[in-house]
Design a protein around this motif. Structure first.
Motif, mmCIF file in Angstrom:
data_model
loop_
_atom_site.group_PDB
_atom_site.id
_atom_site.type_symbol
_atom_site.label_atom_id
_atom_site.label_comp_id
_atom_site.label_asym_id
_atom_site.label_seq_id
_atom_site.Cartn_x
_atom_site.Cartn_y
_atom_site.Cartn_z
ATOM 1 N N LYS A 107 0.918 -0.945 0.192
ATOM 2 C CA LYS A 107 0.129 0.294 0.247
ATOM 3 C C LYS A 107 0.880 1.556 -0.151
ATOM 4 O O LYS A 107 0.178 2.064 -1.048
ATOM 5 C CB LYS A 107 -1.049 -0.045 1.532
ATOM 6 N N HIS A 108 1.792 1.347 0.582
ATOM 7 C CA HIS A 108 2.699 2.339 1.024
ATOM 8 C C HIS A 108 4.284 2.389 -0.536
ATOM 9 O O HIS A 108 3.514 3.416 -1.681
ATOM 10 C CB HIS A 108 4.119 2.248 1.775
ATOM 11 N N PHE A 109 4.208 1.083 -0.920
ATOM 12 C CA PHE A 109 4.785 1.202 -2.465
ATOM 13 C C PHE A 109 3.886 0.837 -3.239
ATOM 14 O O PHE A 109 4.009 0.114 -3.729
ATOM 15 C CB PHE A 109 6.197 1.262 -2.661
ATOM 16 N N SER A 110 3.562 2.028 -4.712
ATOM 17 C CA SER A 110 2.633 1.699 -5.578
ATOM 18 C C SER A 110 3.522 0.761 -7.229
ATOM 19 O O SER A 110 2.662 0.046 -7.175
ATOM 20 C CB SER A 110 2.064 3.098 -5.892
ATOM 21 N N GLN A 111 4.800 0.866 -7.134
ATOM 22 C CA GLN A 111 5.246 -0.035 -7.944
ATOM 23 C C GLN A 111 5.608 -1.533 -7.386
ATOM 24 O O GLN A 111 5.864 -2.277 -8.211
ATOM 25 C CB GLN A 111 6.621 0.836 -7.952
#
Length: 229
Positions: free
Chosen positions: A101-105
């Motif tokens: 959820k924090h890192f879109s990649q």
């Protein structure tokens, strides 16, 4: 080498989980101290105004102690125990979802790796192996621990500042409000006789007298509330 890559991935997940509970511990510590100070100053002021009997002071003392003990267990002891890998911690899968959820990649890639690895143990497949390794290579540069920002806990400091300022102001204005009330609350089983609002001073220079003779005592009275007789 592929297995080593997976172990490295698990190590990074473990680092994230430790930081997750470190964050909870810092937040819990700030909230705990804030409650400790706020409730303490509230009890001190209530006791100073009310000057309660032993029964009421005992209830106040143990209510405060038990409540703070429960808060300590949940906000400090619990995350501390889990920080050192005791008890039920969040699973790797739960950690993967938080990181995703924090890192879109990343999105669901990390979670998918864990699922694929579980399938591989049941039925080995070169295709599954290749897919795992590809995703691990894509995830390698990502610092999972950055998904937790310890600095965000600064926003909870405002709950500590207010009661701290109040207790400091009272200590400067009249420290006896804190010291006397605290003493009565700690010695909650002891009866305290209220001090008279005035003081009697003997003015005689000598306190010697003749046997069976009259002796006059000169006194003066000072204080906020003087008696009529």
């Amino acid at each position: 080498m592929p297995e080593n890559n997976y172990q490295l991935l698990l190590s990074k997940l473990d680092e994230f989980i430790r930081k997750y509970y470190t964050n909870q511990l810092i937040k819990g510590l700030i909230i705990f101290v804030s409650l400790l100070v706020a409730l303490f100053i509230s009890m001190v002021l209530i006791e100073y105004v009310g000057r309660f009997n032993t029964a009421v002071r005992t209830v106040l003392f143990y209510s405060y102690s038990i409540l703070m003990g429960i808060v300590f267990l949940f906000l400090i002891a619990k995350p501390t125990v889990k920080l050192f890998s005791f008890g039920n911690r969040i699973s790797n899968e739960q950690a993967a979802k938080i990181i995703g959820k924090h890192f879109s990649q990343i999105n669901d890639k990390l979670f998918n790796v864990l699922q694929l690895k579980e399938q591989e143990t049941k039925s080995s497949s070169d295709l599954i192996n290749a897919s795992i390794n590809q995703k691990i290579d894509e995830l390698s540069p990502v610092p999972f621990s950055l998904a937790i920002n310890l600095g965000e806990n600064k926003k909870y400091l405002k709950y500590l500042v207010v009661p701290s300022v109040v207790i400091l102001a009272i200590a400067v204005f009249d420290s006896k409000i804190i010291t006397e009330s605290t003493s009565r609350l700690v010695a909650h089983t002891q009866e305290f006789v209220p001090m008279a609002p005035y003081q009697i001073n003997i003015e005689n220079k000598s306190l010697q007298a003749y046997k069976n003779g009259d002796y006059t005592i000169a006194i003066s009275i000072e204080g906020e509330d003087l008696p009529n007789s």
